[in-house]
Design an enzyme around this catalytic site. Structure first.
Site, PDB file in Angstrom:
ATOM      1  CG  ASP A 376      -2.096  -1.007   1.010  1.00 39.30           C
ATOM      2  OD1 ASP A 376      -2.505  -1.213  -0.154  1.00 39.30           O
ATOM      3  OD2 ASP A 376      -2.557  -1.588   2.003  1.00 39.30           O
ATOM      4  CE1 TYR A 461      -9.997  -4.849   5.446  1.00 35.98           C
ATOM      5  CE2 TYR A 461      -9.290  -5.739   3.327  1.00 35.98           C
ATOM      6  CZ  TYR A 461      -9.847  -5.920   4.585  1.00 35.98           C
ATOM      7  OH  TYR A 461     -10.261  -7.170   4.971  1.00 35.98           O
ATOM      8  CG  ASP A 519      16.565   5.208  15.760  1.00 36.14           C
ATOM      9  OD1 ASP A 519      17.187   4.648  16.692  1.00 36.14           O
ATOM     10  OD2 ASP A 519      17.073   6.097  15.054  1.00 36.14           O
ATOM     11  CG  ASP A 521      18.330   6.995  20.189  1.00 39.60           C
ATOM     12  OD1 ASP A 521      18.632   5.918  19.655  1.00 39.60           O
ATOM     13  OD2 ASP A 521      18.480   8.095  19.630  1.00 39.60           O
ATOM     14  CD  GLU A 562      22.849  -6.228  11.786  1.00 42.97           C
ATOM     15  OE1 GLU A 562      22.831  -4.985  11.794  1.00 42.97           O
ATOM     16  OE2 GLU A 562      23.075  -6.890  10.746  1.00 42.97           O
ATOM     17  CD  GLU A 631      21.120  -1.142   6.384  1.00 45.05           C
ATOM     18  OE1 GLU A 631      21.876  -1.954   5.833  1.00 45.05           O
ATOM     19  OE2 GLU A 631      20.809  -1.230   7.602  1.00 45.05           O
ATOM     20  CG  PHE A 653      18.180  -3.418   6.054  1.00 46.38           C
ATOM     21  CD1 PHE A 653      18.530  -3.218   4.728  1.00 46.38           C
ATOM     22  CD2 PHE A 653      17.230  -2.574   6.604  1.00 46.38           C
ATOM     23  CE1 PHE A 653      17.962  -2.207   3.968  1.00 46.38           C
ATOM     24  CE2 PHE A 653      16.647  -1.564   5.867  1.00 46.38           C
ATOM     25  CZ  PHE A 653      17.009  -1.382   4.548  1.00 46.38           C
ATOM     26  CD  GLU A 657      26.995  -4.040  10.193  1.00 44.58           C
ATOM     27  OE1 GLU A 657      28.006  -3.341   9.995  1.00 44.58           O
ATOM     28  OE2 GLU A 657      25.836  -3.614  10.071  1.00 44.58           O
ATOM     29  CG  LEU A 664      21.210  -1.557  18.722  1.00 43.52           C
ATOM     30  CD1 LEU A 664      20.912  -2.600  19.798  1.00 43.52           C
ATOM     31  CD2 LEU A 664      22.089  -2.141  17.617  1.00 43.52           C
ATOM     32  CG  HIS A 674     -10.228 -10.679   7.098  1.00 44.57           C
ATOM     33  ND1 HIS A 674     -10.616  -9.456   6.613  1.00 44.57           N
ATOM     34  CD2 HIS A 674     -11.349 -11.270   7.587  1.00 44.57           C
ATOM     35  CE1 HIS A 674     -11.912  -9.306   6.804  1.00 44.57           C
ATOM     36  NE2 HIS A 674     -12.380 -10.394   7.383  1.00 44.57           N
TER      37      HIS A 674
END
Length: 753
Positions: A376, A461, A519, A521, A562, A631, A653, A657, A664, A674
């Site tokens: 979408d 929708y 993200d 912190d 990761e 990224e 990604f 690492e 992070l 559905h």
């Protein structure tokens, strides 16, 4: 009695009358109860949140003027541009790099230059392509730089561009011309000449990179109701990849389980009695399947939520503050709602919390349904977040905010009142206890929260996007799906792919998968990932050594890389997973925020699918990666029309690492299966169709921060519980007389379409 005495007595009489009137008017009321109490103003800096702000219409217009005068190519307005033209597809804010922003917000550095990201379709070139430019500084642009190769590693091929409104108009015209070649068939099957049928796109468009071949599904159209429930059994395959519209063609026709090379062949099969025709009467307005018109006169009004003393939150520019919370909000025209710099009690908890993508993947025994995998974001989750209906989509007294966008036009558009902000009483205690032993008392706190909401209508929708902020320091993200189901024409073994919901309507099964970027912190940028879960150990009872007991114990683990922090959908995840700071709280535990997911997502696509990499974010319920400026998003609007060679593949990604004491990002997938059923008619309800996640403090504080809430309630058996000064609940009866002054109802959401 002299005149002076008469005047004095008259003045005294008037004063007495005025005093009596005032007493009568205020009897039974506490005037101070209804007095507006402005929310506590928190110091959020001198317009610092504007570093994240969406572009204003004036800034968008300046970018368009600059590009028109600086690129040296002829630009056609995208609303009327042909594939062989050059046009400005969209203009949005270019959020500065995180390091620049934090230097400005936290380090006293200079405000980063304000820039825009402009996407252009270059069809009138020897090598047609999509190019992205960063344009700045705003409000008076003086430079632009091509960032396409930097972002994507190469040029974006032209066939990956999203389909524009003008392209759909030209496709519909082609389909209508072709339908006229089967006039006798349409008169027999649908009581139609074909021109009044609604046409619905599918996606993706083909089987390999470079294809632009789309199945379109035809429905009976009826004003005032959703056509999505009235398929007529006809679907057409259109090839529209050529730069010249005159070379587009209809490649195939499907009707009631049979395929034909053209509408002419369909007509001939009908005339020769080689076609099984299902005769469908044209729907009548009063009996059409899926009508949302009320069936009864309005009854008594339901409960009304309002603030007796005015809102307890404050909205300034693109920032809202509420009882210790501070949030910068915005809207990406493609990917939808985005929040930045989320702070609680002055400390940043989340740098960015943004919707990334919404996948709807269908099954059917009709070609359009079985091939549909809507991404979408390529249609415009933010662009199609229309005006909210006051009193239904959001509380009547909520604060409503306009959002602006520039997409497929050189003129900015405004979706008025398309984002709402309000305080919500959940009618549930946030915490409480009734003590019936040792001493008798009651203590508790109502569960009130700040809500930021938008609703996107993506064809059939409607997605309700909620971001909620609690008094306990927790954040909650939730999406509900409603609107119309999509359907196929019921034929053959159709019920292998859904349920029958109408005379000729198959409610087709589908997946909803939603992806978010978080993200975090937590007490600074450098965090680690820690997990905890429960195990059992068999031990001898210390007080009875001949017996044993199964003792629960806590398994703690720090994830180092990761790959360890990428949890596939069907793999059991530790029940506690947190972003941990290296700094401890008062009790010696790392200050942390826990991620708690509520989801029922299943397999998004088999790994063997050639288009799986384009939605490889769907592999994981949670994946944690090191944050990288290169990224910024888990997907791309270009993935929809070329999922076989994705412009952005999230799987890349995750390259193992280290994730210890690093900046992070948590990438979170939620979703559900559905299978439409009778109760989805006329609309899917939100009950049971909501998923999301929490971000909860976990040893971040030294105690529950909500203990400082002025809404806290405590009384003992020895107190007068009816005293307003000691018990806030006792203040409610007089506050109930503070009926709000509601603005007149108005709705302008049908404008600007």
């Amino acid at each position: 009695m002299n005149v002076k005495t008469v005047l004095i007595l008259l003045v005294l009489a008037l004063a007495t009358i005025f005093a009596l009137v005032c007493v009568l008017l205020t009897r039974g009321r506490a005037p101070s109860t209804c007095q507006h109490q402005p929310p506590e103003q928190e110091d959020t800096g001198d317009g610092q949140s504007l570093v994240f702000a969406d572009l204003t219409p004036e800034e968008m217009a300046q970018v368009v003027r600059y590009l028109r005068g600086s690129l040296g190519v002829q630009l056609v307005d995208a609303s009327r541009a042909k594939p062989s033209d050059n046009c400005i597809a969209s203009v949005d804010v270019q959020v500065p790099a995180k390091a620049e922003v934090l230097r400005f917000l936290d380090g006293g550095g200079a405000r980063p230059p304000r820039e825009a990201l402009a996407v252009l379709y270059f069809g009138n070139q020897p090598d047609p392509n999509v190019t992205e430019y960063v344009v700045g500084p705003l409000p008076t642009p003086a430079y632009h730089r091509d960032v396409t190769v930097q972002k994507y590693g190469g040029k974006v091929p032209y066939h990956r561009r999203p389909v524009t409104g003008k392209e759909y108009v030209d496709i519909n015209a082609l389909i209508q011309r072709e339908l006229r070649k089967a006039s006798r068939f349409f008169a027999a099957c649908c009581e139609s000449d074909g021109t009044d049928l609604a046409i619905l796109t599918t996606a993706p468009r083909g089987f390999k990179s470079g294809d632009r071949v789309t199945w379109f599904v035809l429905f009976h159209g009826m004003a005032g109701t959703g056509y999505y429930l009235s398929p007529v059994g006809l679907e057409v395959l259109v090839e529209h990849g050529d730069l010249h519209v005159s070379r587009w063609r209809l490649r195939q026709v499907f009707y009631n389980g049979q395929y034909f090379a053209s509408t002419g062949d369909l007509e001939n099969a009908f005339v020769d009695n080689l076609l099984e025709v299902v005769r469908i009467k044209k729907p009548q307005a009063e009996a059409v399947l899926g009508s949302m018109r009320p069936r009864h006169l309005p009854g008594s009004l339901g409960p009304l939520q309002y603030e007796p003393q005015g809102p307890r939150y404050s909205v300034m520019d693109n920032r809202v503050t509420f009882q210790g919370w501070s949030i910068a909000f915005g809207m990406n025209p493609n990917s939808g709602p985005r929040l930045f710099d989320i702070r609680y009690r002055g400390e940043r908890i989340v740098y960015e919390l943004s919707l990334q993508e919404a996948l709807a993947l269908y099954g059917s025994n009709c070609p359009g349904g079985m091939s549909t995998r809507y991404l979408d974001g390529s249609f415009g989750i933010g662009r199609f977040a229309y005006e909210l209906v006051r009193g239904l989509d959001c509380p009547y007294t909520a604060t409503y905010v306009d959002r602006h966008y520039l997409v497929e036009s050189e003129t900015p558009k405004t979706n008025q009142n398309s984002l709402c902000i309000f305080e919500h009483d959940a009618a549930l205690p946030l915490r409480r206890h009734f003590s019936d032993s040792q001493s008798l008392y009651y203590g508790g706190l109502r569960k009130n929260m700040l809500v930021i909401r938008a609703i996107s209508t993506l064809i059939n929708y409607d997605y309700i996007w909620d971001f909620m902020f609690h008094g306990s320091g927790a954040m909650e993200v939730r999406v509900h799906a409603t609107g119309y189901i999509s359907s196929s024409f019921l034929h053959g073994r159709g019920t292998d792919y859904g349920n029958r919901v109408g005379p000729h309507t198959l409610g087709t099964m589908h997946l909803h998968h939603i992806h978010y970027k978080v993200d975090l912190d937590v007490d600074g940028q450098l965090n680690s990932v820690e997990t905890q879960d429960m195990g059992y150990e068999l031990v001898k009872d210390p007080w009875s050594m001949q017996n044993t007991i199964e003792r629960p114990y806590l398994r703690r683990e720090r994830l180092e890389r990761e790959d360890e922090a990428a949890f596939p959908l069907n793999v059991r995840m530790p029940r506690y997973l947190s972003f941990a700071s290296p700094k401890p709280n008062k009790w010696g535990h790392p200050r942390s925020y826990r991620i708690q997911i509520t989801s029922f997502a299943g397999e998004h696509l088999p790994a063997s699918s050639p288009m799986e990499r384009s939605i490889s974010w769907g592999r994981y319920q949670l994946a944690v990666t090191r944050r990288k400026e290169e990224e910024p998003t888990s997907t791309s609007v270009y993935n929809q029309n070329d999922p076989w060679t994705p412009t952005v593949a999230f799987a890349d990604f995750i390259d193992n690492e280290t994730i210890t004491n690093e900046d992070l990002v948590a990438w979170i997938s939620v979703g559900f299966l559905h299978v439409p059923h009778a109760e989805d008619i006329p609309n899917t309800v939100t009950v049971g169709n909501g998923v999301g996640f929490f971000l909860r403090p976990y040893n971040y504080f030294d105690e529950d921060p909500s203990v400082d809430s002025p809404d806290s309630v405590y009384f003992s058996s020895e107190q007068d519980t009816g005293a307003c000064g000691a018990n806030p609940l006792a203040c409610l009866p007089p506050a109930a007389t503070c009926a709000p002054h509601l603005p007149p109802f108005h709705y302008g959401g049908f404008l600007n379409l």
